[in-house]
Design an enzyme around this catalytic site. Structure first.
Site, PDB file in Angstrom:
ATOM      1  N   GLU A  36       0.875  -0.865  -0.625  1.00  0.00           N
ATOM      2  CA  GLU A  36       0.243   0.258   0.009  1.00  0.00           C
ATOM      3  C   GLU A  36       1.078   1.029   0.007  1.00  0.00           C
ATOM      4  O   GLU A  36       0.725   2.305   0.807  1.00  0.00           O
ATOM      5  CB  GLU A  36      -1.059  -0.351   1.214  1.00  0.00           C
ATOM      6  CG  GLU A  36      -1.770  -1.077   0.704  1.00  0.00           C
ATOM      7  CD  GLU A  36      -2.703  -1.402   2.634  1.00  0.00           C
ATOM      8  OE1 GLU A  36      -2.584  -0.713   3.484  1.00  0.00           O
ATOM      9  OE2 GLU A  36      -3.863  -1.627   1.973  1.00  0.00           O
ATOM     10  N   ASP A  64      -8.394  -9.618   3.875  1.00  0.00           N
ATOM     11  CA  ASP A  64      -8.201  -7.654   4.709  1.00  0.00           C
ATOM     12  C   ASP A  64      -9.154  -7.975   6.215  1.00  0.00           C
ATOM     13  O   ASP A  64     -10.168  -7.086   5.575  1.00  0.00           O
ATOM     14  CB  ASP A  64      -7.765  -6.548   4.244  1.00  0.00           C
ATOM     15  CG  ASP A  64      -7.469  -5.896   5.519  1.00  0.00           C
ATOM     16  OD1 ASP A  64      -7.097  -5.934   6.490  1.00  0.00           O
ATOM     17  OD2 ASP A  64      -7.650  -4.647   4.536  1.00  0.00           O
ATOM     18  N   GLU A 112     -12.586  -3.473  11.959  1.00  0.00           N
ATOM     19  CA  GLU A 112     -12.416  -2.188  11.522  1.00  0.00           C
ATOM     20  C   GLU A 112     -13.862  -2.789  10.076  1.00  0.00           C
ATOM     21  O   GLU A 112     -14.291  -2.158   9.859  1.00  0.00           O
ATOM     22  CB  GLU A 112     -11.566  -2.281  10.546  1.00  0.00           C
ATOM     23  CG  GLU A 112     -11.357  -1.370   9.212  1.00  0.00           C
ATOM     24  CD  GLU A 112      -9.500  -1.384   8.484  1.00  0.00           C
ATOM     25  OE1 GLU A 112      -8.895  -2.367   8.997  1.00  0.00           O
ATOM     26  OE2 GLU A 112      -9.876  -1.469   7.776  1.00  0.00           O
TER      27      GLU A 112
END
Lengths: 614, 614
Positions: free
Chosen positions: A240, A319, A347
């Protein structure tokens, strides 16, 4: 007004603050035992450094004899206390943690923000500097020590300025912070920026460049002079947009080993995150399949990593989605030291607003992976500066459970939840049972109204709360469902992207066919038409509708159960109830938006005639 | 290295900086005429304050006599210069602007960010304070004055702290800033926060509360003591979570009049934005239709606004989408002073990366609206601190064109573009013609590859660049396309949401039926099946495919045309070319994503067999 000092989570038995002068685990063990309220007899401590992190509790005539190593004696004291106050049996024989490294990764930025933090701001950073209440750090250490977490990574893996200075100018402050946690058996780890030498004047960060190697060697020397027991460095490289060895045409083994060799003289470990994939994928490209990425990159490197390198692998190949199969990389690389990474921060699982208890997730991961595949465990923290530490007061369960499973991966979810509930709240038996059931069912319910059948990434982009079924569809993240008027999902079988071939034979055989693939992973592995007949006789589209309706209805039942828990103390009860209202709203959005989305595509009516909006 | 001083946009004839000591439009007119390079004869100035903003240019034996009012004399001088250097004929007779108020609304925050700014940071704010180069502000004034823009609203309509202080502590600085722009005929306006009295100790901002009225009266007195020629206040109230009179059960007329009365003694105007709608809409609700909102709210209030209130209405009923019909509110409220609001900042029209020339848009709006419907015009600025002022060097055209149309709404787009091109670049005739054609076609091309047929809001949420066909579909903004496997669009006819009934009869008749509705608004007003037969014989779905393929191909042709403009000076040429590469990438994303989206829903093949991705 309550403050953080009143919010003890599972440590209600320990009402006295830890005095600042207590500087060793042994002294702390004595203090805790002397101040925890009434135990059934005197506890005699006997240090035995050969036991290391292990301990043994022996019954004596007048009470107990606790033998333990340097930190083992503290772990034994906490177990004695927690088991007594939860009316649990004491362990017999020498107890040792299954994993030697039990890490908590904190994504705290020095600005005070926490990346993916849902419990307020950082407990130790603010305005680009250290800023904290030492008493709160000691209480944090107590929470971690009480469940055996022995490493805290201080800063975000995405290392933003000025966190680079933690290795240089800020070392004295890191050292002071480390001293606060040391009595609790908690060592610090630091996230580092692979390109750091270039911020110090070098024109490269090439791991094979002798100057770079010398720079890191010197840097490690400086860091260990300040914090001799630092656990090591954590690195997110080539991921990323973070810098990494790929820039120089070097492998991740070359990159990791270079850092590991700088740490080795000091006993430090180099934790290298395997969360690497193409985050600039063209959505048109149906050959590239993000879940393949980590295995494709790392499996060929097995055997090339130094012994003090730990490859930290997320539990699933994507993820931290609501439902993923175990990452195939966790079954691979037998010659590499691996760590399992999970995420306590919710998340994708409700932002610590929606209830999502993780003990069941932990049980499943360890069952499916096999606990011996990894030598260490790491969890992304769910802590923050909120008075109740975790945003939702029940979210503290997940931190507690992580401690329990990282000490003993054979733990039983029901027992973990019950123990946490009993330690945290003195509820009448019926209410305690209701709370335990509520928590144990919460994950399945969240999954049902959000992402049943292994459907990933139908979540609002960036924010990751609430539904957006096509929000990621045309983006560069490799996160597609490819829903159209006929079918949905990605074919990851051998005839598709081939992802399933990364698994060992027994898992591959299970996942390869829709006839054997577990329902909760069906659309993770297969692309299927809406009329596909499930094993229970329902069509796929009907099952999508049913799950979303049922999940939302079950959330509504959870709200009723919660209302009945009148024994919950305030402000926990009010906090839990107000968050439940948000959860219900979220559940209805998920139900209606996902059902409408698939109804618009498929045109299939709900066979039970429930309301699906146009 | 070029700097902003080298980037003159259309003012290439004016190479000398304006000296700081020039303090009146008359002196400035003299300076500009004396320093602009060779004019065909001496220009004699004669001030005639009865002319106000008007001027007249008369030919004399030795040159010209320029008569003009206080600012008219400056406008005349600029026209004389610009027309001479663009080889355009001089105007005959007295020239006056059609609109008395020609405002530029700057969405600059004191942080230095510009909301929806695509040309860098604020030219005058940074780090929560004024920070600017006075020479650059004078050059800004020159740009505005040269095209007759006479009001600059200094700060964002979303008034973030500490911009509230502009009315109090920061008045001396506002005053100094106003003085810099005064010689150019540009007056300041300030965006205010309706709840400001409550930040000064009052417990209400109720417009009918005598204390609130007294507070604003006193505040206006303070402001006008510092800036006696302030144009007035601009207010965004009860819109997108901004405070407003609704909190107190008062109408917007009551809210606006209260402020207007505070300003009236000083000749100030109160500009009230009509951009008010339910931004918390439930997507399930098919009755609420955002384009109806402004008319429904304001039309009943006609006649209730004070004379120094100006109701500022966006040109379309949504929010500066690529294609919208003229807002029905602009045809209504005959007893109200209205302003037309357009947006030069290319929020939804390519972020000043993609070419999108607006003169054609302006022509259409004035044609369809009728220029006399409004008494004032406002445009959201596209300026920023980039050296070239507007991000893309060609985007300066839109500011120039806004000036031209706000002075004379009967302007011809072709002539405006040609004049701007000629003033900005000394290109050989063939290249000039190519540039003019490129710019004139750019809007239609952008529309074709992004949002043909009146399809709105298929843009990435929040960011508003690039396609996301379902990104807004389930959000709270009232921005839905409701595409499903059979049809797309919202029925806004009388049988649908009734939006079309807000129009005067001739427009209503045009839009009511798909048989008469212009193609470029077809899906704005109608929900139609993919098989709907267009007037040209094609199906709706084929037309969607065709437009996206054609628009993208035309963008590729634009890139070739641009490549051929070798006479463009650097760095303009390099900037335009590098942005064109981004535009091409964007155009391909729009083409492929929108086509794939509708192909997945409709299942209809492209009849010409072009590539539509799965």
């Amino acid at each position: 007004m309550s403050t953080w000092e009143d919010r003890k989570t599972w440590l209600t038995a320990l009402s006295a603050p830890v005095p600042p002068e207590i500087d060793t685990p042994l002294r702390l063990a004595r203090f805790e035992l002397d101040h925890c309220g009434k135990l059934p007899g005197r506890v005699t401590l006997k240090a035995d450094s050969t036991l290391g992190e292990g301990y043994e509790i022996r019954k004596t005539d007048s009470g107990y004899l606790l033998l333990g190593g340097d930190t083992g004696i503290l772990y034994g004291a906490y177990q004695l206390i927690l088991r007594h106050f939860s009316a649990s049996p004491l362990p017999t024989g020498v107890q040792r943690p299954f994993y030697g490294l039990r890490m908590l990764d904190c994504w705290d930025n020095m600005s005070g923000d926490i990346e993916r933090g849902y419990a307020g701001r950082s407990i130790w950073f603010e305005a680009d500097r250290f800023q904290y209440d030492p008493a709160r750090i000691r209480q944090l250490g107590r929470m971690l020590g009480s469940v055996g977490i022995n490493v805290l990574c201080l800063n975000n893996v995405n290392v933003h300025q000025p966190a680079q200075l933690l290795l240089t100018d800020l070392l004295p402050e890191v050292s002071r912070f480390a001293a606060l946690l040391r009595p609790f058996g908690v060592k610090l780890m630091l996230s580092i920026d692979f390109s750091l030498p270039m911020q110090d004047g070098l024109d490269t960060a090439d791991p094979l460049d002798a100057r770079v190697q010398a720079w890191w060697t010197e840097r490690a020397r400086g860091v260990y002079a300040a914090i001799p027991d630092l656990a090591g460095f954590l690195v997110k490289a080539d991921s990323e947009h973070r810098p990494g060895p790929n820039t120089y045409g070097r492998t991740h083994a070359q990159g990791a080993n270079m850092l590991a060799r700088a740490l080795r003289p000091f006993g430090g470990r180099l934790v290298w995150r395997a969360f690497v994939y193409n985050c600039m994928q063209d959505w048109r490209d149906q050959k590239t399949d993000r879940p393949r990425a980590a295995y494709d990159l790392y499996a060929p490197l097995d055997g090339q990593f130094d012994k003090n390198v730990i490859l930290q692998i997320k539990h699933g190949p994507y993820d931290f989605q609501v439902r993923e199969p175990v990452s195939p990389l966790l079954y691979a690389m037998p010659q590499t030291v691996k760590a399992l990474e999970i995420q306590l921060a919710q998340e994708y699982t409700g932002h610590q607003i929606d209830l999502y208890a993780m003990p069941g997730l932990m049980r499943e991961i360890f069952d499916q992976m096999g606990k011996a595949q990894v030598k260490a465990v790491a969890a992304v923290s769910n802590l923050g500066r909120d008075d109740n530490w975790t945003g939702h007061p029940f979210a503290a369960l997940n931190l507690y459970a992580y401690g329990a499973f990282s000490w003993d991966p054979d733990s039983d979810p029901g027992q973990v939840v019950r123990t946490w509930a009993r330690l945290t709240y003195a509820l009448p038996a019926e209410q305690e049972q209701a709370l335990v059931s509520l928590l144990l069912s919460s994950r399945e319910i969240y999954e049902k109204y959000t992402a049943p059948l292994g459907l990933c990434w139908m979540v609002s982009p960036n924010q990751h709360y609430g539904p957006s079924p096509y929000g990621y569809e045309f983006q560069a993240w490799g996160t597609y469902n490819r829903a159209d008027r006929n079918a949905v999902g990605i074919d990851r079988t051998e005839k598709g992207t081939g992802y399933v071939t990364q698994y060992p034979p027994q898992w591959r055989a299970l996942y390869e066919s829709p006839d054997t693939c577990p329902d909760n992973l069906l659309l993770f592995f297969h692309r299927l038409p809406y009329g596909h007949r499930m094993r229970d006789g329902r069509t796929l589209i009907q099952r999508i509708y049913d799950d979303h309706f049922e999940g939302c209805a079950q959330a509504e039942q959870m709200a009723e159960t919660l209302n009945g828990l009148i024994g919950l103390p305030e402000p926990d009860r009010a906090e839990a109830q107000s968050r439940m209202q948000l959860q219900l709203r979220n559940a209805r959005e998920w139900r209606d938006i996902i059902n409408t989305f698939f109804h618009r595509f498929s045109g299939a009516p709900d066979q039970r005639g429930r309301k699906i909006y146009d």
